[in-house]
Write a protein that holds these residues in place. Sequence first.
Motif, PDB file in Angstrom:
ATOM      1  N   ASP A  58       0.950  -1.158   0.113  1.00 54.91           N
ATOM      2  CA  ASP A  58      -0.065  -0.030  -0.024  1.00 54.91           C
ATOM      3  C   ASP A  58       0.897   1.061  -0.008  1.00 54.91           C
ATOM      4  O   ASP A  58       2.124   1.145  -0.071  1.00 54.91           O
ATOM      5  CB  ASP A  58      -1.019   0.001   1.251  1.00 54.91           C
ATOM      6  CG  ASP A  58      -0.158  -0.059   2.602  1.00 54.91           C
ATOM      7  OD1 ASP A  58      -0.446   0.917   3.315  1.00 54.91           O
ATOM      8  OD2 ASP A  58       0.900  -0.805   2.614  1.00 54.91           O
ATOM      9  N   LYS A  59       0.297   2.461   0.070  1.00 51.38           N
ATOM     10  CA  LYS A  59       0.973   3.649  -0.121  1.00 51.38           C
ATOM     11  C   LYS A  59       1.535   3.639  -1.488  1.00 51.38           C
ATOM     12  O   LYS A  59       1.946   2.873  -2.052  1.00 51.38           O
ATOM     13  CB  LYS A  59       2.018   3.853   0.951  1.00 51.38           C
ATOM     14  CG  LYS A  59       1.307   3.774   2.459  1.00 51.38           C
ATOM     15  CD  LYS A  59       0.542   4.601   2.734  1.00 51.38           C
ATOM     16  CE  LYS A  59       1.242   5.958   3.332  1.00 51.38           C
ATOM     17  NZ  LYS A  59      -0.017   6.747   3.290  1.00 51.38           N
ATOM     18  N   HIS A  67      -5.553  -2.846   8.594  1.00 56.60           N
ATOM     19  CA  HIS A  67      -4.121  -2.158   7.988  1.00 56.60           C
ATOM     20  C   HIS A  67      -4.344  -0.736   7.518  1.00 56.60           C
ATOM     21  O   HIS A  67      -3.947   0.301   7.833  1.00 56.60           O
ATOM     22  CB  HIS A  67      -3.346  -3.061   7.353  1.00 56.60           C
ATOM     23  CG  HIS A  67      -1.977  -2.333   7.116  1.00 56.60           C
ATOM     24  ND1 HIS A  67      -0.849  -2.688   7.731  1.00 56.60           N
ATOM     25  CD2 HIS A  67      -1.626  -1.318   6.051  1.00 56.60           C
ATOM     26  CE1 HIS A  67       0.239  -1.981   7.348  1.00 56.60           C
ATOM     27  NE2 HIS A  67      -0.272  -1.145   6.225  1.00 56.60           N
ATOM     28  N   HIS A 109      -4.343   3.509   8.790  1.00 52.75           N
ATOM     29  CA  HIS A 109      -3.519   4.980   8.085  1.00 52.75           C
ATOM     30  C   HIS A 109      -3.991   6.151   8.347  1.00 52.75           C
ATOM     31  O   HIS A 109      -3.942   7.063   8.096  1.00 52.75           O
ATOM     32  CB  HIS A 109      -3.182   4.377   6.658  1.00 52.75           C
ATOM     33  CG  HIS A 109      -1.931   3.547   6.358  1.00 52.75           C
ATOM     34  ND1 HIS A 109      -0.755   3.753   7.005  1.00 52.75           N
ATOM     35  CD2 HIS A 109      -1.872   2.496   5.607  1.00 52.75           C
ATOM     36  CE1 HIS A 109       0.098   2.751   6.743  1.00 52.75           C
ATOM     37  NE2 HIS A 109      -0.447   1.662   5.904  1.00 52.75           N
ATOM     38  N   GLU A 157       4.057   2.577   8.911  1.00 51.71           N
ATOM     39  CA  GLU A 157       3.522   1.197   8.753  1.00 51.71           C
ATOM     40  C   GLU A 157       3.553   0.186   9.956  1.00 51.71           C
ATOM     41  O   GLU A 157       2.568  -0.682  10.059  1.00 51.71           O
ATOM     42  CB  GLU A 157       4.497   0.360   7.618  1.00 51.71           C
ATOM     43  CG  GLU A 157       4.322   1.199   6.391  1.00 51.71           C
ATOM     44  CD  GLU A 157       3.050   1.114   5.744  1.00 51.71           C
ATOM     45  OE1 GLU A 157       2.161   0.397   6.086  1.00 51.71           O
ATOM     46  OE2 GLU A 157       2.832   2.083   4.968  1.00 51.71           O
ATOM     47  N   TYR A 183       7.364  -3.739   8.302  1.00 48.31           N
ATOM     48  CA  TYR A 183       6.120  -4.612   8.364  1.00 48.31           C
ATOM     49  C   TYR A 183       6.118  -5.753   9.415  1.00 48.31           C
ATOM     50  O   TYR A 183       5.416  -6.517   9.491  1.00 48.31           O
ATOM     51  CB  TYR A 183       5.586  -5.069   7.115  1.00 48.31           C
ATOM     52  CG  TYR A 183       5.363  -3.718   5.905  1.00 48.31           C
ATOM     53  CD1 TYR A 183       3.852  -3.732   5.841  1.00 48.31           C
ATOM     54  CD2 TYR A 183       6.108  -3.025   5.383  1.00 48.31           C
ATOM     55  CE1 TYR A 183       3.349  -2.790   5.196  1.00 48.31           C
ATOM     56  CE2 TYR A 183       5.926  -2.179   4.481  1.00 48.31           C
ATOM     57  CZ  TYR A 183       4.342  -1.936   4.305  1.00 48.31           C
ATOM     58  OH  TYR A 183       4.051  -0.998   3.324  1.00 48.31           O
TER      59      TYR A 183
HETATM   60 ZN   LIG Z   1       0.403   0.260   5.159  1.00 47.24          ZN
END
Ligand SMILES: [Zn+2]
Length: 449
Positions: free
Chosen positions: A5-6, A320, A324, A342, A392
């Motif tokens: 992601d991101k 998750h 964010h 993260e 992570y």
């Molecule tokens: Zn993330």
Amino acid sequence: MVQRDKLYNLLKRNSLVYFFITLTLLPLFIFGCQSGEESPSAKESIYPDSTTHYRVDAEIKPASGQFEVSIDMRFVPDESTDTLQFLLHDSFKLDELKGQAVENYSTSPWRFGGKDTVHTKIITVALARTANPSDPVSLTWKYGGQLRNEQIPAIGGAVVSEHWTELPFEAIWIPQEASIGHRFTFEATIDLPENYELVSTGKLAETAEGWHIQSAIPGPDLPLVISDQMQKREFSKGSLPVTVYHGGAPDSLTTFVAERAGQILDRYAGRFQGGSETDELRITVAPVERATSSSYARTGFIALKHGIEPNMSLYELIAHEAAHLWWTDSVNPMSRHNFLNESFAEHEAWLALQEAYGDSVYQERLAKARKNAQKAPSFYDWKPRFDGALSYNKGPVLLHELHQRIGESDYRVFVEKLQEKNVGTLGGMIAVLGEVADAETSSWFEEKL
Ligand SMILES: [Zn+2]
């Protein structure tokens, strides 16, 4: 598997690209002391003067991938410079790039590893005067062309197709400052053919001129999800209304996404200090294959990867990404400080998983992360290629250990303080821990990093 992601997904984890970006960045750090005459144009107060702002007018024809874009940009550099560099998709022909401070500009391909798989060019702008954070420059852009799906950079969740077009950062459909990390506010009018609907971050409204989007919260991009077959599933029983946008996904999936997202948001709203800077959440579920299967979160907006099923992994992914919404500020993701972005999101997702699916699932998740983190270096030796193992895996394991050590009550005060102070560095985090717990605990944690 590491969550993808991101916008920086690939960039963080591909040292070759990182190396290249570092190279392209170097010319930016040319210092000057000349003062300019140009003053920033007057802006509505909702957009902070200290932040780059894009005013975008775009006409997009999704069926053919045809774009016509014009942008008035107030660019606020991070440091003094007399050269600016931007990235833009290579299919777009630049018809105009002008401004009082523009001396000239040139374009060159953005290549790495001998192959051009990103279909992106670099636009280098030589300035007639030095720009600096208190003396920004105004740039006017006009460009257009056809964006074809086979020329979508293979590094994120982008796709161009007749019935579903998705343009996150990776599509580079608007000029991005070449360091990738530059943030901006925006107001945009997107003209689409009749029957097409738009989903994005920020405030969104359909007007006579087109779809109007605006964001006064600085972000890394202007993501667009466009479809003429957009369907909605709404969930309004929680603290924030959730709308799932999809292209005909089964009810079992859209109901799962909407209800679980609502529950997760309720959980977070109760756990975290302050708001998530949004009063609604839009979630998109792509019905088509995108360049890569990746998910990302922006203010009030989550784009889920394609090919999802209503199961525990999806619950974890939503938990998750939803975290964010509380952890998107101040953190430079291209650094060791990505821990704050993260690792916290991941650890919160584990805790949400524990509550929903039981402690054995949590313990399995923890054991897997411990294994993945075995060869991880210290956060102080952070490199993009270590980010998966560090941010992570090792990071959430350390947060688990901290949680065990100081207990739920102090841990929550710790998290609240980090958010209240908008802490974006590891040093800042350790200092806050020292205030909440004690010096011994903060040194213990610092050493573990
Ligand atoms: Zn993330």
